[in-house]
Design an enzyme around this catalytic site. Structure first.
Site, PDB file in Angstrom:
ATOM      1  N   LEU A  49       0.829  -1.200   0.000  1.00  0.00           N
ATOM      2  CA  LEU A  49       0.000   0.000   0.000  1.00  0.00           C
ATOM      3  C   LEU A  49       0.862   1.248   0.000  1.00  0.00           C
ATOM      4  O   LEU A  49       2.010   1.232   0.385  1.00  0.00           O
ATOM      5  CB  LEU A  49      -0.882   0.012   1.247  1.00  0.00           C
ATOM      6  CG  LEU A  49      -1.918  -1.099   1.315  1.00  0.00           C
ATOM      7  CD1 LEU A  49      -2.598  -1.051   2.649  1.00  0.00           C
ATOM      8  CD2 LEU A  49      -2.937  -0.929   0.230  1.00  0.00           C
ATOM      9  N   ASP A  50       0.256   2.345  -0.393  1.00  0.00           N
ATOM     10  CA  ASP A  50       0.941   3.616  -0.462  1.00  0.00           C
ATOM     11  C   ASP A  50       0.902   4.287   0.896  1.00  0.00           C
ATOM     12  O   ASP A  50       0.217   3.845   1.817  1.00  0.00           O
ATOM     13  CB  ASP A  50       0.185   4.471  -1.485  1.00  0.00           C
ATOM     14  CG  ASP A  50       1.103   5.433  -2.152  1.00  0.00           C
ATOM     15  OD1 ASP A  50       0.618   6.233  -2.949  1.00  0.00           O
ATOM     16  OD2 ASP A  50       2.307   5.366  -1.859  1.00  0.00           O
ATOM     17  N   SER A  51       1.650   5.405   1.044  1.00  0.00           N
ATOM     18  CA  SER A  51       1.551   6.131   2.313  1.00  0.00           C
ATOM     19  C   SER A  51       0.183   6.790   2.430  1.00  0.00           C
ATOM     20  O   SER A  51      -0.378   6.899   3.527  1.00  0.00           O
ATOM     21  CB  SER A  51       2.660   7.166   2.417  1.00  0.00           C
ATOM     22  OG  SER A  51       2.592   8.048   1.324  1.00  0.00           O
ATOM     23  N   THR A  83      -2.119   4.292   3.671  1.00  0.00           N
ATOM     24  CA  THR A  83      -1.992   4.116   5.120  1.00  0.00           C
ATOM     25  C   THR A  83      -2.829   5.157   5.857  1.00  0.00           C
ATOM     26  O   THR A  83      -3.494   4.842   6.847  1.00  0.00           O
ATOM     27  CB  THR A  83      -0.527   4.249   5.532  1.00  0.00           C
ATOM     28  OG1 THR A  83       0.280   3.575   4.596  1.00  0.00           O
ATOM     29  CG2 THR A  83      -0.307   3.714   6.902  1.00  0.00           C
TER      30      THR A  83
END
Lengths: 117, 124
Positions: B79-81, B84
């Protein structure tokens, strides 16, 4: 231009990533505040995500700084006047409503039974 | 019931194919060609059973990401930041929570999230 291996560059990029994350978080919460119905929130959230993703691959530090500043100005313009805050959080309605009394103080339950001299 | 329907369908298809024969130049070649076409499954196509399709789709989705209690959002689940951030917000909504901004950045894995929520006295 600074090469990708200098510590200052890495520090700046990390700071920028932090700012972007905080900005996205606040913008998402704001969108949740503004959207009355949940399906509207989902649409607006995906639009917001696309706007963030469009600038994902920018490499130049100064451009990134300017984009972040623009984003923060946009966020300030669109802030909700009455945001939803969880009741026991600072700013909520239950915040410090019943603080724990300091130690050493005790409540004596003898109402009506005190002898008044 | 489905077998009867599909048998009927095959019968109907048979009819339509037979009427298309006169358009072909040589009868012998066309007859054998049509017979070959009748009996090949991939040309005629057959609809899959709906429950079987559902089972296979579910197994694909389940095996897509390894969701374990120790999964880090970015390295394990890919997943990407920003993803998140979205997850943390969803957790906040789910548990009726308020996480301050500086601490919300540190939640990078399922373990951390579980610890944080379990240690907070006001999580519902």
């Amino acid at each position: 231009m600074s090469v990708a291996s200098t510590a200052a560059y890495a520090a700046r990029r990390a700071a920028q990533k932090e700012r972007v994350r905080i900005l996205y978080r606040r913008a998402l919460k704001d969108t949740l505040n503004w959207a009355v119905h949940r399906h509207l929130f989902y649409e607006d959230a995906s639009n917001l995500r696309e706007r963030f993703d469009a600038n994902k691959h920018v490499e130049d530090l100064n451009t990134i700084d300017r984009l972040i500043a623009d984003g923060e100005a946009n966020y300030n313009k669109w802030r909700h006047p009455d945001p939803y805050i969880v009741p026991w959080a600072p700013g909520g309605s239950k915040f410090t409503r019943n603080p724990t009394p300091p130690s050493g103080i005790e409540i004596v339950y003898n109402y009506g039974r005190e002898d008044n001299d | 019931m489905a077998a009867v329907g599909s048998a009927l369908l095959k019968h109907l298809r048979l009819r339509v194919q037979v009427q298309a024969v006169p358009r072909n130049p040589s009868y012998a070649l066309s007859f054998s060609a049509i017979r070959r076409r009748f009996f090949s499954e991939d040309v005629r196509g057959s609809f899959l059973d709906k429950s079987e399709v559902a089972d296979r789709v579910i197994s694909v989705v389940k095996n897509f990401q390894k969701v374990t209690p120790n999964a880090n959002f970015q390295s394990d689940l890919g997943l990407d930041s920003l993803d998140t951030v979205e997850i943390v917000m969803a957790l906040e909504e789910e548990f009726g929570f308020e996480i301050p901004d500086n601490e919300a950045d540190k939640i990078n894995s399922i373990n951390l999230a579980v610890d944080f929520i379990a240690s907070h006295p006001q999580a519902k």
